[in-house]
Design a protein around this motif. Structure first.
Motif, PDB file in Angstrom:
ATOM      1  N   SER A   1       8.096   1.789  -1.700  1.00  0.00           N
ATOM      2  CA  SER A   1       8.013   1.920  -3.132  1.00  0.00           C
ATOM      3  C   SER A   1       7.940   3.378  -3.561  1.00  0.00           C
ATOM      4  N   ILE A   2       8.011   4.382  -2.738  1.00  0.00           N
ATOM      5  CA  ILE A   2       7.731   5.707  -2.967  1.00  0.00           C
ATOM      6  C   ILE A   2       8.709   6.759  -2.318  1.00  0.00           C
ATOM      7  N   PHE A   3      10.073   6.237  -2.002  1.00  0.00           N
ATOM      8  CA  PHE A   3      10.679   6.885  -1.090  1.00  0.00           C
ATOM      9  C   PHE A   3      12.102   6.913  -1.981  1.00  0.00           C
ATOM     10  N   SER A   4      12.869   6.201  -2.122  1.00  0.00           N
ATOM     11  CA  SER A   4      14.287   6.402  -2.221  1.00  0.00           C
ATOM     12  C   SER A   4      14.424   6.865  -3.606  1.00  0.00           C
ATOM     13  N   GLY A   5      13.844   6.499  -4.610  1.00  0.00           N
ATOM     14  CA  GLY A   5      13.987   7.171  -6.152  1.00  0.00           C
ATOM     15  C   GLY A   5      13.115   8.421  -6.140  1.00  0.00           C
ATOM     16  N   TYR A   6      12.746   8.799  -5.321  1.00  0.00           N
ATOM     17  CA  TYR A   6      11.575   9.983  -5.476  1.00  0.00           C
ATOM     18  C   TYR A   6      12.286  11.357  -5.064  1.00  0.00           C
ATOM     19  N   THR A   7      11.742  12.456  -5.624  1.00  0.00           N
ATOM     20  CA  THR A   7      11.869  13.561  -4.874  1.00  0.00           C
ATOM     21  C   THR A   7      11.024  13.826  -3.898  1.00  0.00           C
ATOM     22  N   LEU A   8      11.312  14.514  -2.789  1.00  0.00           N
ATOM     23  CA  LEU A   8      10.569  14.617  -1.600  1.00  0.00           C
ATOM     24  C   LEU A   8      10.262  15.897  -1.056  1.00  0.00           C
ATOM     25  N   GLY A   9       9.160  16.269  -0.656  1.00  0.00           N
ATOM     26  CA  GLY A   9       8.839  17.698   0.020  1.00  0.00           C
ATOM     27  C   GLY A   9       7.982  18.025   0.794  1.00  0.00           C
TER      28      GLY A   9
ATOM     29  N   GLU B   1       7.234  12.234  -5.117  1.00  0.00           N
ATOM     30  CA  GLU B   1       6.927  12.515  -6.534  1.00  0.00           C
ATOM     31  C   GLU B   1       8.240  12.371  -7.507  1.00  0.00           C
ATOM     32  N   THR B   2       7.900  11.678  -9.017  1.00  0.00           N
ATOM     33  CA  THR B   2       8.539  11.484 -10.022  1.00  0.00           C
ATOM     34  C   THR B   2       8.042  12.546 -11.114  1.00  0.00           C
ATOM     35  N   SER B   3       8.546  12.293 -12.192  1.00  0.00           N
ATOM     36  CA  SER B   3       7.858  12.945 -13.245  1.00  0.00           C
ATOM     37  C   SER B   3       6.860  12.596 -13.548  1.00  0.00           C
ATOM     38  N   ASN B   4       6.431  11.549 -13.333  1.00  0.00           N
ATOM     39  CA  ASN B   4       5.098  10.699 -13.788  1.00  0.00           C
ATOM     40  C   ASN B   4       3.824  10.694 -12.794  1.00  0.00           C
ATOM     41  N   VAL B   5       4.393  10.803 -11.363  1.00  0.00           N
ATOM     42  CA  VAL B   5       3.533  10.293 -10.362  1.00  0.00           C
ATOM     43  C   VAL B   5       3.594  11.388  -9.067  1.00  0.00           C
ATOM     44  N   ALA B   6       2.718  11.535  -8.425  1.00  0.00           N
ATOM     45  CA  ALA B   6       2.887  12.075  -6.929  1.00  0.00           C
ATOM     46  C   ALA B   6       1.983  11.819  -6.082  1.00  0.00           C
ATOM     47  N   TYR B   7       2.323  11.743  -4.775  1.00  0.00           N
ATOM     48  CA  TYR B   7       1.567  10.969  -3.497  1.00  0.00           C
ATOM     49  C   TYR B   7       1.824  12.503  -2.642  1.00  0.00           C
ATOM     50  N   TRP B   8       0.656  12.243  -1.835  1.00  0.00           N
ATOM     51  CA  TRP B   8       0.548  13.313  -0.751  1.00  0.00           C
ATOM     52  C   TRP B   8       0.051  12.848   0.488  1.00  0.00           C
ATOM     53  N   GLY B   9       0.637  13.182   1.390  1.00  0.00           N
ATOM     54  CA  GLY B   9       0.322  12.742   2.970  1.00  0.00           C
ATOM     55  C   GLY B   9      -1.061  13.412   3.357  1.00  0.00           C
ATOM     56  N   GLN B  10      -1.691  13.151   4.505  1.00  0.00           N
ATOM     57  CA  GLN B  10      -2.843  13.555   5.137  1.00  0.00           C
ATOM     58  C   GLN B  10      -2.652  15.167   5.678  1.00  0.00           C
TER      59      GLN B  10
ATOM     60  N   GLN C   1       1.062  -1.178  -0.046  1.00  0.00           N
ATOM     61  CA  GLN C   1       0.067   0.154  -0.139  1.00  0.00           C
ATOM     62  C   GLN C   1       0.813   1.220  -0.114  1.00  0.00           C
ATOM     63  N   VAL C   2       0.557   2.072  -0.802  1.00  0.00           N
ATOM     64  CA  VAL C   2       1.476   3.359  -1.159  1.00  0.00           C
ATOM     65  C   VAL C   2       0.863   4.295  -0.185  1.00  0.00           C
ATOM     66  N   GLN C   3       1.591   5.080   0.918  1.00  0.00           N
ATOM     67  CA  GLN C   3       1.278   5.954   1.848  1.00  0.00           C
ATOM     68  C   GLN C   3       2.355   6.687   2.343  1.00  0.00           C
ATOM     69  N   LEU C   4       2.054   7.883   2.689  1.00  0.00           N
ATOM     70  CA  LEU C   4       2.700   8.785   3.362  1.00  0.00           C
ATOM     71  C   LEU C   4       1.993   9.223   4.625  1.00  0.00           C
ATOM     72  N   VAL C   5       2.797   9.152   5.818  1.00  0.00           N
ATOM     73  CA  VAL C   5       2.005   9.708   7.044  1.00  0.00           C
ATOM     74  C   VAL C   5       3.116  10.572   7.801  1.00  0.00           C
ATOM     75  N   GLU C   6       2.440  11.811   7.984  1.00  0.00           N
ATOM     76  CA  GLU C   6       3.015  12.876   8.735  1.00  0.00           C
ATOM     77  C   GLU C   6       2.928  12.921  10.272  1.00  0.00           C
ATOM     78  N   SER C   7       3.826  13.134  11.069  1.00  0.00           N
ATOM     79  CA  SER C   7       3.478  13.490  12.352  1.00  0.00           C
ATOM     80  C   SER C   7       4.427  14.560  12.773  1.00  0.00           C
ATOM     81  N   GLY C   8       4.451  14.945  14.091  1.00  0.00           N
ATOM     82  CA  GLY C   8       5.261  16.071  14.843  1.00  0.00           C
ATOM     83  C   GLY C   8       4.647  17.220  14.962  1.00  0.00           C
ATOM     84  N   GLY C   9       3.673  17.396  14.339  1.00  0.00           N
ATOM     85  CA  GLY C   9       2.805  18.847  14.287  1.00  0.00           C
ATOM     86  C   GLY C   9       2.482  19.112  16.011  1.00  0.00           C
ATOM     87  N   GLY C  10       1.912  20.411  16.195  1.00  0.00           N
ATOM     88  CA  GLY C  10       1.543  20.752  17.354  1.00  0.00           C
ATOM     89  C   GLY C  10       1.464  22.289  17.515  1.00  0.00           C
TER      90      GLY C  10
END
Length: 115
Positions: free
Chosen positions: A27-35, A98-107, A1-10
């Protein structure tokens, strides 16, 4: 399952610090630009910082010298260390993979800077 989970806010006082984390499926980390992006109430989502696969970083002018983005490829985790926080940093912070073809967002994770 592809997912991004943020934490640490407050809630933090002006001048304080926070560290955000974003855990990604492998699967969506090491070869991807992250932001990190953020969206304040009534405003458009904006870039905060990105880090490429070779470690190059780009920051929004508003956070240069105060925020630091980093990635740990062994842990599939993206970080945003935030110092000298200001009330105008208040927003929901999102991580993106993200890569040039796809992008994923956390919640998103809420950061509120207030006294």
């Amino acid at each position: 399952q592809v997912q991004l989970v943020e934490s640490g806010g407050g809630l933090v006082q002006p001048g304080g610090s926070l560290r955000l984390s974003c855990a990604a499926s492998g699967s969506i980390f090491s070869g991807y630009t992250l932001g990190w992006y953020r969206q304040a109430p009534g405003k458009q989502r904006e870039l905060v910082a990105i880090i490429t696969t070779n470690g190059r970083t780009i920051y929004a002018d508003s956070v240069k010298g105060r925020f630091a983005i980093s990635r740990d490829n062994a842990k599939n985790t993206l970080y945003l260390q935030m110092y000298s926080l200001k009330p105008e940093d208040t927003a929901v912070y999102y991580c993106k993979s993200e890569t040039s073809n796809v992008a994923y967002w956390g919640q998103g994770t809420q950061v509120t800077v207030s006294s």
